[in-house]
Design a protein around this motif. Structure first.
Motif, PDB file in Angstrom:
ATOM      1  N   MET A   1     -30.388 -32.936  35.651  1.00  0.00           N
ATOM      2  CA  MET A   1     -29.963 -34.200  36.239  1.00  0.00           C
ATOM      3  C   MET A   1     -29.133 -33.948  37.518  1.00  0.00           C
ATOM      4  N   PHE A   2     -27.815 -34.049  37.403  1.00  0.00           N
ATOM      5  CA  PHE A   2     -26.948 -33.901  38.567  1.00  0.00           C
ATOM      6  C   PHE A   2     -26.228 -32.560  38.549  1.00  0.00           C
ATOM      7  N   GLU A   3     -25.729 -32.201  39.693  1.00  0.00           N
ATOM      8  CA  GLU A   3     -24.939 -30.977  39.841  1.00  0.00           C
ATOM      9  C   GLU A   3     -23.473 -31.307  39.554  1.00  0.00           C
ATOM     10  N   TYR A   4     -22.815 -30.416  38.812  1.00  0.00           N
ATOM     11  CA  TYR A   4     -21.383 -30.520  38.549  1.00  0.00           C
ATOM     12  C   TYR A   4     -20.779 -29.139  38.799  1.00  0.00           C
ATOM     13  N   PRO A   5     -20.258 -28.905  40.011  1.00  0.00           N
ATOM     14  CA  PRO A   5     -19.725 -27.577  40.343  1.00  0.00           C
ATOM     15  C   PRO A   5     -18.668 -27.108  39.348  1.00  0.00           C
ATOM     16  N   GLU A   6     -18.773 -25.841  38.989  1.00  0.00           N
ATOM     17  CA  GLU A   6     -17.883 -25.247  37.989  1.00  0.00           C
ATOM     18  C   GLU A   6     -16.443 -25.110  38.466  1.00  0.00           C
ATOM     19  N   ASP A   7     -16.219 -25.074  39.781  1.00  0.00           N
ATOM     20  CA  ASP A   7     -14.861 -24.877  40.299  1.00  0.00           C
ATOM     21  C   ASP A   7     -14.054 -26.171  40.360  1.00  0.00           C
ATOM     22  N   LEU A   8     -14.628 -27.279  39.907  1.00  0.00           N
ATOM     23  CA  LEU A   8     -13.948 -28.567  39.957  1.00  0.00           C
ATOM     24  C   LEU A   8     -13.452 -28.980  38.580  1.00  0.00           C
ATOM     25  N   LYS A   9     -12.481 -29.894  38.580  1.00  0.00           N
ATOM     26  CA  LYS A   9     -12.009 -30.567  37.369  1.00  0.00           C
ATOM     27  C   LYS A   9     -12.506 -32.009  37.460  1.00  0.00           C
ATOM     28  N   TYR A  10     -12.738 -32.635  36.292  1.00  0.00           N
ATOM     29  CA  TYR A  10     -13.330 -33.975  36.259  1.00  0.00           C
ATOM     30  C   TYR A  10     -12.500 -34.908  35.385  1.00  0.00           C
ATOM     31  N   THR A  11     -12.527 -36.217  35.726  1.00  0.00           N
ATOM     32  CA  THR A  11     -11.782 -37.218  34.962  1.00  0.00           C
ATOM     33  C   THR A  11     -12.738 -38.153  34.225  1.00  0.00           C
ATOM     34  N   ASN A  12     -12.203 -38.870  33.251  1.00  0.00           N
ATOM     35  CA  ASN A  12     -12.993 -39.865  32.522  1.00  0.00           C
ATOM     36  C   ASN A  12     -13.470 -40.997  33.415  1.00  0.00           C
ATOM     37  N   SER A  13     -12.743 -41.256  34.504  1.00  0.00           N
ATOM     38  CA  SER A  13     -13.113 -42.336  35.425  1.00  0.00           C
ATOM     39  C   SER A  13     -13.995 -41.844  36.568  1.00  0.00           C
ATOM     40  N   HIS A  14     -14.545 -40.620  36.426  1.00  0.00           N
ATOM     41  CA  HIS A  14     -15.571 -40.045  37.307  1.00  0.00           C
ATOM     42  C   HIS A  14     -15.074 -39.576  38.676  1.00  0.00           C
ATOM     43  N   GLU A  15     -13.795 -39.250  38.771  1.00  0.00           N
ATOM     44  CA  GLU A  15     -13.302 -38.565  39.962  1.00  0.00           C
ATOM     45  C   GLU A  15     -13.345 -37.066  39.699  1.00  0.00           C
ATOM     46  N   TYR A  16     -13.431 -36.304  40.786  1.00  0.00           N
ATOM     47  CA  TYR A  16     -13.328 -34.848  40.647  1.00  0.00           C
ATOM     48  C   TYR A  16     -12.150 -34.359  41.472  1.00  0.00           C
ATOM     49  N   ILE A  17     -11.684 -33.163  41.134  1.00  0.00           N
ATOM     50  CA  ILE A  17     -10.557 -32.540  41.831  1.00  0.00           C
ATOM     51  C   ILE A  17     -10.919 -31.100  42.140  1.00  0.00           C
ATOM     52  N   ARG A  18     -10.732 -30.712  43.386  1.00  0.00           N
ATOM     53  CA  ARG A  18     -10.841 -29.299  43.784  1.00  0.00           C
ATOM     54  C   ARG A  18      -9.428 -28.881  44.180  1.00  0.00           C
ATOM     55  N   LEU A  19      -8.892 -27.909  43.458  1.00  0.00           N
ATOM     56  CA  LEU A  19      -7.516 -27.482  43.682  1.00  0.00           C
ATOM     57  C   LEU A  19      -7.466 -26.271  44.596  1.00  0.00           C
ATOM     58  N   ASP A  20      -6.609 -26.352  45.612  1.00  0.00           N
ATOM     59  CA  ASP A  20      -6.366 -25.244  46.533  1.00  0.00           C
ATOM     60  C   ASP A  20      -4.856 -25.163  46.728  1.00  0.00           C
ATOM     61  N   ASP A  21      -4.205 -24.267  45.981  1.00  0.00           N
ATOM     62  CA  ASP A  21      -2.745 -24.195  45.922  1.00  0.00           C
ATOM     63  C   ASP A  21      -2.198 -25.549  45.469  1.00  0.00           C
ATOM     64  N   GLN A  22      -1.400 -26.199  46.301  1.00  0.00           N
ATOM     65  CA  GLN A  22      -0.811 -27.491  45.946  1.00  0.00           C
ATOM     66  C   GLN A  22      -1.588 -28.671  46.519  1.00  0.00           C
ATOM     67  N   THR A  23      -2.774 -28.416  47.054  1.00  0.00           N
ATOM     68  CA  THR A  23      -3.587 -29.492  47.628  1.00  0.00           C
ATOM     69  C   THR A  23      -4.786 -29.771  46.735  1.00  0.00           C
ATOM     70  N   ALA A  24      -4.939 -31.041  46.377  1.00  0.00           N
ATOM     71  CA  ALA A  24      -6.094 -31.479  45.591  1.00  0.00           C
ATOM     72  C   ALA A  24      -7.019 -32.264  46.499  1.00  0.00           C
ATOM     73  N   THR A  25      -8.280 -31.840  46.552  1.00  0.00           N
ATOM     74  CA  THR A  25      -9.301 -32.627  47.221  1.00  0.00           C
ATOM     75  C   THR A  25      -9.923 -33.496  46.141  1.00  0.00           C
ATOM     76  N   VAL A  26      -9.935 -34.802  46.370  1.00  0.00           N
ATOM     77  CA  VAL A  26     -10.392 -35.763  45.370  1.00  0.00           C
ATOM     78  C   VAL A  26     -11.641 -36.470  45.887  1.00  0.00           C
ATOM     79  N   GLY A  27     -12.609 -36.633  44.998  1.00  0.00           N
ATOM     80  CA  GLY A  27     -13.814 -37.388  45.339  1.00  0.00           C
ATOM     81  C   GLY A  27     -14.370 -38.029  44.087  1.00  0.00           C
ATOM     82  N   ILE A  28     -15.547 -38.642  44.217  1.00  0.00           N
ATOM     83  CA  ILE A  28     -16.200 -39.193  43.032  1.00  0.00           C
ATOM     84  C   ILE A  28     -17.486 -38.423  42.782  1.00  0.00           C
ATOM     85  N   THR A  29     -17.858 -38.352  41.525  1.00  0.00           N
ATOM     86  CA  THR A  29     -18.971 -37.500  41.117  1.00  0.00           C
ATOM     87  C   THR A  29     -20.331 -38.081  41.507  1.00  0.00           C
ATOM     88  N   ALA A  30     -21.313 -37.196  41.551  1.00  0.00           N
ATOM     89  CA  ALA A  30     -22.691 -37.602  41.838  1.00  0.00           C
ATOM     90  C   ALA A  30     -23.171 -38.610  40.802  1.00  0.00           C
TER      91      ALA A  30
END
Length: 128
Positions: A1-30
């Motif tokens: 189906m869809f891609e879910y990169p292993e280096d990300l964290k995911y929420t129940n509300s379908h946002e993802y987080i990519r952590l780089d030190d103290q910076t979180a890049t936030v987006g919504i999943t495919a």
């Protein structure tokens, strides 16, 4: 189906987080983008805005629905993806790359303890 990169964290509300030190890049999943359909509007906070974990920080509108976007972390917005605000229909082109929504300076990284791995998220949305 869809891609879910292993280096990300995911929420129940379908946002993802990519952590780089103290910076979180936030987006919504495919998956979430697919469920919404054609995106026609995106509202994001300005740089310097404080976001709170679990609270709405913006909205995304499709031809089907308007949905709130929730912050997975507490912190200060370092960047908002203005390219997507100007052309929200492009969000589906690269959800985990150029289609990020916010970059947030995280106040407490332990807030990510309740997030899901790619495998857990895939199981949640695909029922596998």
């Amino acid at each position: 189906m869809f891609e879910y990169p292993e280096d990300l964290k995911y929420t129940n509300s379908h946002e993802y987080i990519r952590l780089d030190d103290q910076t979180a890049t936030v987006g919504i999943t495919a998956f979430a983008i697919d469920q919404l359909g054609d995106i026609v509007f995106l509202d994001l906070p300005e740089v310097g805005t404080k976001v709170e974990k679990g609270q709405t920080f913006g909205t995304i509108e499709s031809v089907k629905a308007v949905e709130d976007i929730y912050s997975p972390v507490t912190g200060t917005v370092l960047a908002a993806n203005s390219d997507l605000v100007d052309a929200p229909e492009n969000i589906a082109s690269d959800p985990y790359g150029t289609s990020w929504l916010l970059k947030v300076n995280i106040e407490d990284a332990s807030e990510l303890d309740g997030t899901m791995s790619a495998t857990e998220y895939r199981s949640k949305v695909e029922g596998v």
